[in-house]
Design an enzyme around this catalytic site. Structure first.
Site, PDB file in Angstrom:
ATOM      1  CD  GLU A   1     -52.798 -11.035 -13.946  1.00  0.00           C
ATOM      2  OE1 GLU A   1     -51.600 -10.762 -13.817  1.00  0.00           O
ATOM      3  OE2 GLU A   1     -53.631 -10.233 -14.400  1.00  0.00           O
TER       4      GLU A   1
ATOM      5  CE  LYS B   1     -48.982  -7.299 -14.491  1.00  0.00           C
ATOM      6  NZ  LYS B   1     -50.082  -8.259 -14.268  1.00  0.00           N
TER       7      LYS B   1
ATOM      8  CG  ASP C   1     -33.660 -13.503 -20.919  1.00  0.00           C
ATOM      9  OD1 ASP C   1     -34.400 -13.038 -20.030  1.00  0.00           O
ATOM     10  OD2 ASP C   1     -32.451 -13.245 -20.992  1.00  0.00           O
TER      11      ASP C   1
ATOM     12  CG  HIS D   1     -59.061 -10.401 -12.454  1.00  0.00           C
ATOM     13  ND1 HIS D   1     -59.038  -9.348 -13.316  1.00  0.00           N
ATOM     14  CD2 HIS D   1     -57.791 -10.867 -12.420  1.00  0.00           C
ATOM     15  CE1 HIS D   1     -57.811  -9.179 -13.759  1.00  0.00           C
ATOM     16  NE2 HIS D   1     -57.032 -10.087 -13.239  1.00  0.00           N
TER      17      HIS D   1
HETATM   18  C1  MEV Z   1     -53.572  -6.800 -14.938  1.00  0.00           C
HETATM   19  O1  MEV Z   1     -52.643  -7.848 -14.845  1.00  0.00           O
HETATM   20  C2  MEV Z   1     -53.402  -6.060 -16.239  1.00  0.00           C
HETATM   21  C3  MEV Z   1     -54.300  -4.840 -16.416  1.00  0.00           C
HETATM   22  O2  MEV Z   1     -54.108  -3.936 -15.324  1.00  0.00           O
HETATM   23  C4  MEV Z   1     -53.920  -4.174 -17.718  1.00  0.00           C
HETATM   24  C5  MEV Z   1     -54.566  -2.842 -17.964  1.00  0.00           C
HETATM   25  O3  MEV Z   1     -54.947  -2.172 -17.002  1.00  0.00           O
HETATM   26  O4  MEV Z   1     -54.637  -2.471 -19.154  1.00  0.00           O
HETATM   27  C6  MEV Z   1     -55.757  -5.219 -16.395  1.00  0.00           C
END
Ligand code: MEV
Length: 429
Positions: free
Chosen positions: A81, A270, A286, A384
């Site tokens: 990413e 995430k 792992d 991004h």
């Molecule tokens: C994207 O890979 C991760 C985010 O969505 C985390 C977040 O929203 O805190 C940008």
């Protein structure tokens, strides 16, 4: 390692970047080359999984600017990413102005579970097991002499009576096992399988499951950081000014949603795992085990919530911390087979799995900060865009210098789409 602050690393050509990395890290040419070739040979892969037909590569980058417990660290990160490595590096730079990340870890104790069925009197079976605890632990300790020699071994036995389940009541025995520098799944699973017949003898029951728990909540790693208020303010590309106080409060407000709402907490966590997994993968660990443990831990109070906490100290500086299970090893498995993982561990210079665990959660916290800072200010898409635009340009067929040209035009137009990339590419050809 002299310093993890390598100015202009991003803009260097690849060869120069590797040279800088060698200089800063002291790694040998062979070790540096291990980052370049795709890790495993086909023969190694064939020994690792069934039906092997190839290997699968991911980009490997370096997280810069990290100081963890006073140590300068260049962080190997394997991830597909865009923006994750840049985000973590940028936040590590802000955090280093506040002294870097500080970490603590609990003992590397894993939990092995034995499910004991067909017991008439669960309470007296529990008492009998507890009476035999010293003998059971001693037996578990005969299984792995290498682990024993390095200071690990069985530490405790806990009994849980499950009153209500879809199949009625039963017992669960937890074997607490200190696995030192191993991830520990093999040691714990072997110990559970070895103890099962004795547990059956003692309880008169039938041991069904014998397996490690990935909710490794006795093997926690915590990272904390402080970002000085004066590091937080900035002006974005559209000329909008964000003061330090606005950024700090915006980050805390963004975290508050994750603290109370599972829909947001999942995405927030995430973001933490973007940093965590990248190092887990680069070091041959792992990542499914770490993911399972992290999310189960995030729900351990009965409601899924944020793994991190953001606030401010008495001087108005931003403070952050994250805590989660961190079952990682530096011996055994892919950590000792995959040449890239070996070189990654060498780059980190860690002597214990606990040290590695502390570094990993620090990267997770940096990544969380990067996401919250962007979300609370200019939005996530700008960061991004540049790498994403390059990927779209490549997908549209751009090669060489045309990749940058097509990407730059799409960004200027604020339209990053494959159809537009194809049109721009045609106009250049
Ligand atoms: C994207 O890979 C991760 C985010 O969505 C985390 C977040 O929203 O805190 C940008």
């Amino acid at each position: 390692m002299t310093t993890s602050r390598i100015v202009g690393f991003y803009n260097l050509p690849l060869g120069q970047r590797l040279k800088k990395l060698a200089e800063a890290s002291g790694l040998t040419t062979e070790e540096i080359i291990a980052f370049q070739v795709s890790g495993l040979t086909m023969a190694q892969a064939d020994h690792m999984v069934e039906n092997a037909i190839g290997t699968f590569a991911l980009p490997l980058g370096i997280g810069l600017n990290f100081i963890v417990n006073g140590r300068e660290l260049l962080i190997p990160m394997a991830i597909e990413e865009p923006s994750v490595i840049a985000g973590a590096s940028f936040m590590a730079k802000l955090v280093r102005a506040g002294g870097g990340f500080n970490t603590t870890t609990t003992e590397p104790e894993m939990i092995g579970q034995m499910q004991v069925l067909d017991i008439q009197d669960l309470f007296s079976a529990s008492v009998k097991l507890l009476e035999q605890k010293p003998q059971l632990l001693a037996e578990a300790n005969t299984i792995d002499p290498v682990l024993m020699k390095s200071g690990g071994g069985a530490r405790d036995l806990e009994i849980r009576i499950i009153e209500d389940s879809p199949i009625g009541p039963f017992l669960v025995v937890h074997l607490i096992y200190d696995v030192r520098d191993a991830m520990g799944a093999n040691a714990v699973n072997t110990a559970c399988e070895k103890l099962a017949p004795r547990v059956e003898q003692i309880t008169g029951g039938r041991v069904h499951l014998r397996i490690l728990s990935n909710l490794a909540d006795r093997r926690l790693a915590k990272a904390q950081c402080t970002v000085p208020l004066n590091e937080l303010g900035f002006t974005d590309a559209d000329g909008r000014v964000f003061t330090g106080g606005q950024v700090r409060d915006g980050i805390i407000e963004a975290w508050a949603l994750a603290a109370v709402d599972p829909y947001r907490a999942a995405t927030h966590n995430k973001g933490i795992m973007n940093g965590v997994d990248a190092v887990i993968i680069a070091t041959g660990n792992d990542w499914r085990a770490i993911e399972a443990g992290a999310h189960a831990y995030a729900a351990s109070d009965g409601r899924y919530t944020s793994l991190s906490i953001w606030g401010k100290d008495k001087n108005g500086n931003l403070t952050g911390e994250v805590e989660m299970p961190m079952a990682v090893g530096i011996i055994g498995g892919a950590t000792k087979v995959n040449p890239t993982a070996i070189a990654a561990l060498k780059l980190l210079g860690v002597k214990t799995a606990s040290e590695l665990a502390g570094i990993i959660v620090s990267v997770g916290l940096a990544q969380n900060l990067a996401a919250l800072r962007a979300l609370a200010t200019e939005g996530i898409q700008r960061g991004h865009m540049s790498l994403h635009a390059r990927q779209v340009a490549i997908t549209a067929g751009a090669t060489g210098v045309l990749i940058e040209k097509v990407a730059a035009q799409m960004i200027a137009e604020k339209t990053v789409r494959i159809d537009r990339a194809e049109e721009i590419l045609k106009s250049f050809q």
